[in-house]
Structures are given as structure tokens and as C-alpha cells.
Design a protein around this motif. Structure first.
Motif, mmCIF file in Angstrom:
data_model
loop_
_atom_site.group_PDB
_atom_site.id
_atom_site.type_symbol
_atom_site.label_atom_id
_atom_site.label_comp_id
_atom_site.label_asym_id
_atom_site.label_seq_id
_atom_site.Cartn_x
_atom_site.Cartn_y
_atom_site.Cartn_z
ATOM 1 N N LEU A 82 -26.366 6.390 7.292
ATOM 2 C CA LEU A 82 -25.871 7.539 8.048
ATOM 3 C C LEU A 82 -26.732 8.717 7.593
ATOM 4 N N ILE A 83 -27.166 9.536 8.554
ATOM 5 C CA ILE A 83 -28.128 10.599 8.246
ATOM 6 C C ILE A 83 -27.585 11.939 8.711
ATOM 7 N N ARG B 234 -34.973 18.408 6.088
ATOM 8 C CA ARG B 234 -34.212 18.164 4.871
ATOM 9 C C ARG B 234 -32.948 17.431 5.294
ATOM 10 N N ALA B 235 -32.702 16.289 4.664
ATOM 11 C CA ALA B 235 -31.582 15.457 5.106
ATOM 12 C C ALA B 235 -30.862 14.821 3.923
ATOM 13 N N GLY C 63 -27.310 19.379 11.644
ATOM 14 C CA GLY C 63 -25.887 19.481 11.362
ATOM 15 C C GLY C 63 -25.045 18.372 11.937
ATOM 16 N N LYS C 64 -25.654 17.432 12.671
ATOM 17 C CA LYS C 64 -24.900 16.351 13.281
ATOM 18 C C LYS C 64 -25.249 15.023 12.614
ATOM 19 N N VAL C 65 -24.237 14.227 12.281
ATOM 20 C CA VAL C 65 -24.454 12.931 11.629
ATOM 21 C C VAL C 65 -24.921 11.916 12.667
#
Length: 301
Positions: free
Chosen positions: A238-239, A158-159, A224-226
Motif C-alpha cells: 500500500l503506497i 516522497r512516499a 495524499g491518497k492511498v
């Protein structure tokens, strides 16, 4: 709903529904047999909803017509078009009576089409009464378990994403995120697809749902990291991956009907091959001539 529109909307379904009554159409029953003097429990459950000459139309015929409507009309409640369905059946019966009076039922074309219709009805009833009758819940559950076992659960993520036109703009937004900016708020303000106000939420998806560059980055990302900027045909992304999980199969009960259809199709295909083995079958050319034997090419030396 306009009567004028109904021939276009309902004709297909009504035509199919006649198959259920094909045998009766070919050999009309006497008037006294069609309308018994005393109502029986079965008649009470299937009341006469119209009378045409000496014949009748029962509610079951209307239900059959409704069930065979094209899918796009299946959402219309039957009660909303009940009168129109009855009128269409009345019109058809009126035309059938006129055709019989004119001797159309003696036409060779009528016989040919009735033979074809008879075969289709027999095929449908054979499937439902012989093949489908043996498909138990245990058979369906076994098929479901096999399909699940043969298709291991896929990974889903999920993003959220932010989509912009340039790498420079994506880098500026990433710098803001690294300083503590809220991803969803930035997505709503800056993403090219922010009009829905979802904060760039893409929900859960499997790899095949996204373009390769996006999928590769998302499934390789740490939760949790972009990550990014990632370039795709749509622009620069950007994800932010928020969750990972294995895609669970749907519960048996929710797909039971689909499994039944699958099983019946497989059993029907197997039965056809079994029955073919006992028959002489010859496929001719479109003009009725016998196909020439196929000669295998000479192997290369």
C-alpha cells in the motif's frame, strides 16, 4: 595500532608517496645539504622528524605518505598513526641505504623501474602544473552549468508504504485506512520492514530507485491518497505519496572538486590526443612482432 599490521595497512600508501621523492632517491644529496646548519623559515615549517645515518626524514614526507593511504584508512587522523608512519619511512630508508651499499642501484632492473617512476612523476607534475593550473573557477562554473543544463531535474516523490505477504491482508489494511487509521501506525505494526519504526517512510526517490511496478504506481498516485495493493517481487504494497518535487542539482560549491576532476580528465585526454598527433606511435603485438594489416571483409553482393 600494531607495528605488525602496518606493512599491510600502509605499504600501498607509502609506496606511492615515494614517487614524490623519486628524483632525490636516485641521486642522494650530500649530508650537509640535507641538514642545513641554520634553520630557515621553510625548514621550521617542515621539521626533521627522524634521522637515519646522514639522511633525514621531514614531516612533509610523512604527510605525503598519509595522503596516499588507501581510502579505507583516510578516516584515521594522521596524528594517531604518525609514529607508525615515521617508523615505516625509517625502515624503508634503512633498506634503501643497505641496497645502495650492496650495489642494487647499479642493477639494470633498478634503472628500468626508476625510468618508469620518473615518467609517472613527470606525467603527474605536467597535469598539475600545466593542465590543472589553467582550470579557473570560471571554467569550473561553466562546466557545472553545462552539466546541469544537459541533465534536467528529475521528478521525485516522497512516499510511505506498507508491505505484507498477501493481497487479502493488504486489502484489510486499506479498509482500515479508509476508515481513518493512521498510515504510519499501521506500517509500524504490520509492514514486513517495520523494524526501523519509520512508519514506512521511504523518503524522496526517483523512478529508477524502485522496482518498476512500485515506481509506476507511486508516480501515478494522487498526493495524499492511498493506492494499492500493488504486487512486486517483495510482496503486496500500500503506497501513500506525501509530496512531489523536482530534484534540484547540488550547489556548485558542494561538487566543485568533482567538477574539477571531470574537467582535468577531459583536458588531459584532449592534450594527449593533441600530443600524439606530433609523434610516430606504433603498437606491436605482445610478442613484439608487427601486427598484420587488417583486411576489410569483402562487401556482400
Amino acid at each position: 595500532m600494531s607495528r605488525l599490521a602496518l606493512p599491510c595497512l600502509l605499504a600501498f600508501g607509502l609506496a606511492l608517496s615515494q614517487a614524490a621523492h623519486a628524483e632525490g632517491t636516485a641521486s642522494p644529496a650530500p649530508a650537509d645539504a640535507a641538514a642545513p646548519a641554520a634553520a630557515t623559515p621553510a625548514a621550521a615549517e617542515d621539521p626533521v622528524v627522524a634521522k637515519v645515518g646522514d639522511g633525514v626524514i621531514r614531516r612533509s614526507e610523512v604527510v605525503a605518505a598519509y595522503k596516499t593511504l588507501p581510502e579505507q584508512f583516510a578516516q584515521i587522523p594522521m596524528d594517531a598513526i604518525f609514529t607508525e608512519l615515521v617508523q615505516q619511512l625509517v625502515d624503508r630508508k634503512v633498506m634503501a641505504l643497505a641496497a645502495a651499499k650492496a650495489g642494487v642501484d647499479k642493477d639494470p632492473e633498478f634503472t628500468r623501474q626508476m625510468d618508469l617512476l620518473r615518467e609517472r612523476v613527470l606525467e603527474d607534475l605536467y597535469v598539475s602544473k600545466v593542465i590543472e593550473a589553467g582550470v579557473t573557477d570560471a571554467v569550473l562554473k561553466a562546466k557545472y552549468d553545462k552539466v546541469v543544463a544537459d541533465n534536467p531535474p528529475e521528478e521525485e516523490v516522497r512516499a510511505r508504504h506498507i508491505l505484507v505477504d498477501s493481497e487479502e491482508q493488504a486489502k484489510k489494511l486499506k479498509a482500515e485506512l479508509e476508515k481513518g487509521a493512521d498510515f504510519a501506525e499501521l506500517a509500524n505494526k504490520n509492514s514486513k520492514d517495520s523494524r526501523d519504526g519509520s512508519g514506512g517512510d521511504l523518503g524522496y526517490f526517483t523512478r529508477d530507485r524502485m522496482v518498476p511496478e512500485f515506481a509506476e504506481a507511486a508516480f501515478a498516485a494522487e498526493k495524499g491518497k492511498v493506492v494499492g495493493p500493488v504486487k512486486t517481487q517483495f510482496g503486496w504494497h500500500l503506497i501513500l505519496v506525501e509530496d512531489r518535487r523536482k530534484r534540484e542539482p547540488p550547489p556548485f560549491e558542494s561538487v566543485k572538486d568533482q567538477v574539477r576532476q571531470m574537467v582535468v580528465q577531459e583536458l588531459t585526454a584532449a592534450k594527449i590526443e593533441e600530443l600524439k598527433a606530433g609523434l610516430k606511435i606504433e603498437i606491436l603485438n605482445p610478442d613484439g612482432s608487427v601486427p598484420r594489416p587488417q583486411i576489410a571483409p569483402t562487401p556482400a553482393q
